[in-house]
Motif scaffolding. Structure first.
Motif, PDB file in Angstrom:
ATOM      1  N   LYS A   1      13.167  21.738  35.095  1.00 39.82           N
ATOM      2  CA  LYS A   1      13.396  20.363  35.549  1.00 39.82           C
ATOM      3  C   LYS A   1      14.244  19.588  34.550  1.00 39.82           C
ATOM      4  O   LYS A   1      15.178  18.863  34.926  1.00 39.82           O
ATOM      5  CB  LYS A   1      12.052  19.660  35.762  1.00 39.82           C
ATOM      6  CG  LYS A   1      12.160  18.242  36.298  1.00 39.82           C
ATOM      7  CD  LYS A   1      10.772  17.646  36.520  1.00 39.82           C
ATOM      8  CE  LYS A   1      10.871  16.214  37.042  1.00 39.82           C
ATOM      9  NZ  LYS A   1       9.508  15.629  37.257  1.00 39.82           N
ATOM     10  N   LEU A   2      13.939  19.763  33.251  1.00 42.63           N
ATOM     11  CA  LEU A   2      14.699  19.061  32.216  1.00 42.63           C
ATOM     12  C   LEU A   2      16.134  19.555  32.163  1.00 42.63           C
ATOM     13  O   LEU A   2      17.072  18.755  32.092  1.00 42.63           O
ATOM     14  CB  LEU A   2      14.027  19.273  30.855  1.00 42.63           C
ATOM     15  CG  LEU A   2      14.820  18.796  29.627  1.00 42.63           C
ATOM     16  CD1 LEU A   2      15.064  17.295  29.696  1.00 42.63           C
ATOM     17  CD2 LEU A   2      14.083  19.170  28.337  1.00 42.63           C
ATOM     18  N   VAL A   3      16.327  20.874  32.206  1.00 41.96           N
ATOM     19  CA  VAL A   3      17.682  21.453  32.127  1.00 41.96           C
ATOM     20  C   VAL A   3      18.551  20.938  33.266  1.00 41.96           C
ATOM     21  O   VAL A   3      19.720  20.587  33.068  1.00 41.96           O
ATOM     22  CB  VAL A   3      17.593  22.996  32.136  1.00 41.96           C
ATOM     23  CG1 VAL A   3      18.973  23.600  32.359  1.00 41.96           C
ATOM     24  CG2 VAL A   3      17.002  23.509  30.840  1.00 41.96           C
ATOM     25  N   LYS A   4      17.987  20.864  34.461  1.00 34.73           N
ATOM     26  CA  LYS A   4      18.753  20.381  35.614  1.00 34.73           C
ATOM     27  C   LYS A   4      18.997  18.891  35.557  1.00 34.73           C
ATOM     28  O   LYS A   4      20.104  18.423  35.827  1.00 34.73           O
ATOM     29  CB  LYS A   4      18.022  20.755  36.905  1.00 34.73           C
ATOM     30  CG  LYS A   4      18.030  22.260  37.195  1.00 34.73           C
ATOM     31  CD  LYS A   4      17.208  22.596  38.433  1.00 34.73           C
ATOM     32  CE  LYS A   4      17.248  24.099  38.714  1.00 34.73           C
ATOM     33  NZ  LYS A   4      16.379  24.484  39.849  1.00 34.73           N
ATOM     34  N   ALA A   5      17.961  18.113  35.184  1.00 35.48           N
ATOM     35  CA  ALA A   5      18.109  16.659  35.157  1.00 35.48           C
ATOM     36  C   ALA A   5      19.096  16.216  34.085  1.00 35.48           C
ATOM     37  O   ALA A   5      19.919  15.320  34.312  1.00 35.48           O
ATOM     38  CB  ALA A   5      16.750  16.014  34.919  1.00 35.48           C
ATOM     39  N   ALA A   6      19.002  16.846  32.919  1.00 29.82           N
ATOM     40  CA  ALA A   6      19.883  16.487  31.809  1.00 29.82           C
ATOM     41  C   ALA A   6      21.205  17.221  31.843  1.00 29.82           C
ATOM     42  O   ALA A   6      22.068  16.997  30.980  1.00 29.82           O
ATOM     43  CB  ALA A   6      19.175  16.752  30.482  1.00 29.82           C
TER      44      ALA A   6
END
Length: 329
Positions: free
Chosen positions: A319-324
């Motif tokens: 989730k973090l890799v995609k959001a950021a």
């Protein structure tokens, strides 16, 4: 007691050179396990937090089981070389892996990994976790993370973070701070904690996020400035250092965790025996004291709970890799 503590602390620093062959034949699981030396592979150089945790646990298992557990450092390719060696080993309990939260994030950031972390390994237990410390070069005009965030916003592109490795807890925590605080700040990637710390202390990078054991001595020595901790609560050892959440990023909670794995298809009785013995080691007075001095919070979860935890952490990092929009060259 002081002598015993000295011996155990020394185990954090001493490199072990003897080891059993990786190609040992598969043996039927039985109550005699282990009846020869067990190799614990750490896929990073000696001296880091993963190595330190592995050596303390190895000494505890050696004492309890009457058989030698040796640590072998097989560094390279962001941990994938040593991890792959465990995949290729016989699933007999004589070759194990200690790795960190990087293990759950690496499939999201590294192309063509030679293994699948859920398919090719047997989770044994979550050893525990360590909060991260956000530090800065002492000359940076900010007393804490809230002030540092304000400073970066006023000077976009001027400041930067140093990171120990792509996909490390350090890297992901910095990406999360950068994303949630909407900062224009670069992240300089290093090949290990040591070089990143050196450059931060020298002012070549502005700040960095790292596990407590390797950063705290430099804070106490005045070479780094402690700005925040990444755990949900403040640390008893650093009561005056605010959390990242208190610094304006509500709900922030990210730690560096460590686990023990075996190859896929490790027999259930060996898996559970190792889990039980690791829990016993983590609760022993000597091991608990050494680890607590390093800011380490022991866990010792069951193999089933650990497997579920790894999957949940992988989903969180995804989730973090995609959001950021984190990309790796």
């Amino acid at each position: 007691m002081n002598k015993r503590r000295t011996l155990l602390t020394g185990a954090l620093l001493c490199a072990v050179t003897t080891a059993a062959p990786l190609t040992a034949p598969v043996m039927a699981a039985d109550a005699a396990y282990p009846n020869r030396p067990v190799r614990i592979i750490v896929p990073y150089p000696p001296g880091g937090t993963v190595d330190a945790v592995a050596r303390v646990v190895a000494e505890g298992l050696t004492e309890q089981l009457g058989q030698t557990f040796v640590v072998e450092n097989r560094a390279g390719a962001s941990g994938s070389i040593g991890s792959e060696a465990v995949v290729r080993a016989a699933p007999d309990g004589y070759t194990l892996l200690v790795n960190a939260s990087t293990f759950a994030a690496s499939p999201l950031l590294m192309k063509n990994l030679p293994y699948d972390i859920n398919r090719d390994f047997t989770p044994i237990t979550n050893l525990g976790d360590v909060p991260l410390l956000v530090t800065a070069y002492p000359g940076i005009p900010a007393a804490n993370l809230r002030e540092f965030i304000a400073l970066v916003r006023k000077n976009p592109g001027k400041y930067n973070f140093g990171s120990s490795a792509v996909g490390s807890a350090s890297h992901l925590a910095e990406e999360a701070i950068k994303y949630e605080a909407k900062l224009d700040i670069g992240i300089v990637q290093y090949k290990g904690t040591g070089p990143a710390l050196t450059d931060t202390m020298g002012g070549h990078v502005s700040a960095m996020t790292d596990a407590i054991p390797s950063s705290l001595p430099h804070v106490k020595g005045g070479k780094l400035k402690a700005m925040a901790v990444t755990s949900a609560q403040r640390l008893p050892s650093l009561p005056d250092v605010p959390t990242v959440a208190e610094s304006g990023l509500d709900g922030f909670d990210m730690v560096s965790w460590y686990g023990l794995w075996g190859p896929a298809k490790l027999p259930a009785d060996i898996t559970h025996k190792l889990h039980e013995q690791v829990v016993k080691a983590l609760k022993s007075q000597r091991v608990a004291q050494v680890l607590s001095e390093q800011g380490f919070i022991p866990r010792g979860s069951t193999p089933e709970a650990f497997a579920a935890y790894v999957k949940s952490e992988n989903a969180k990092y995804d989730k973090l890799v995609k959001a950021a929009n984190i990309k790796v060259d």
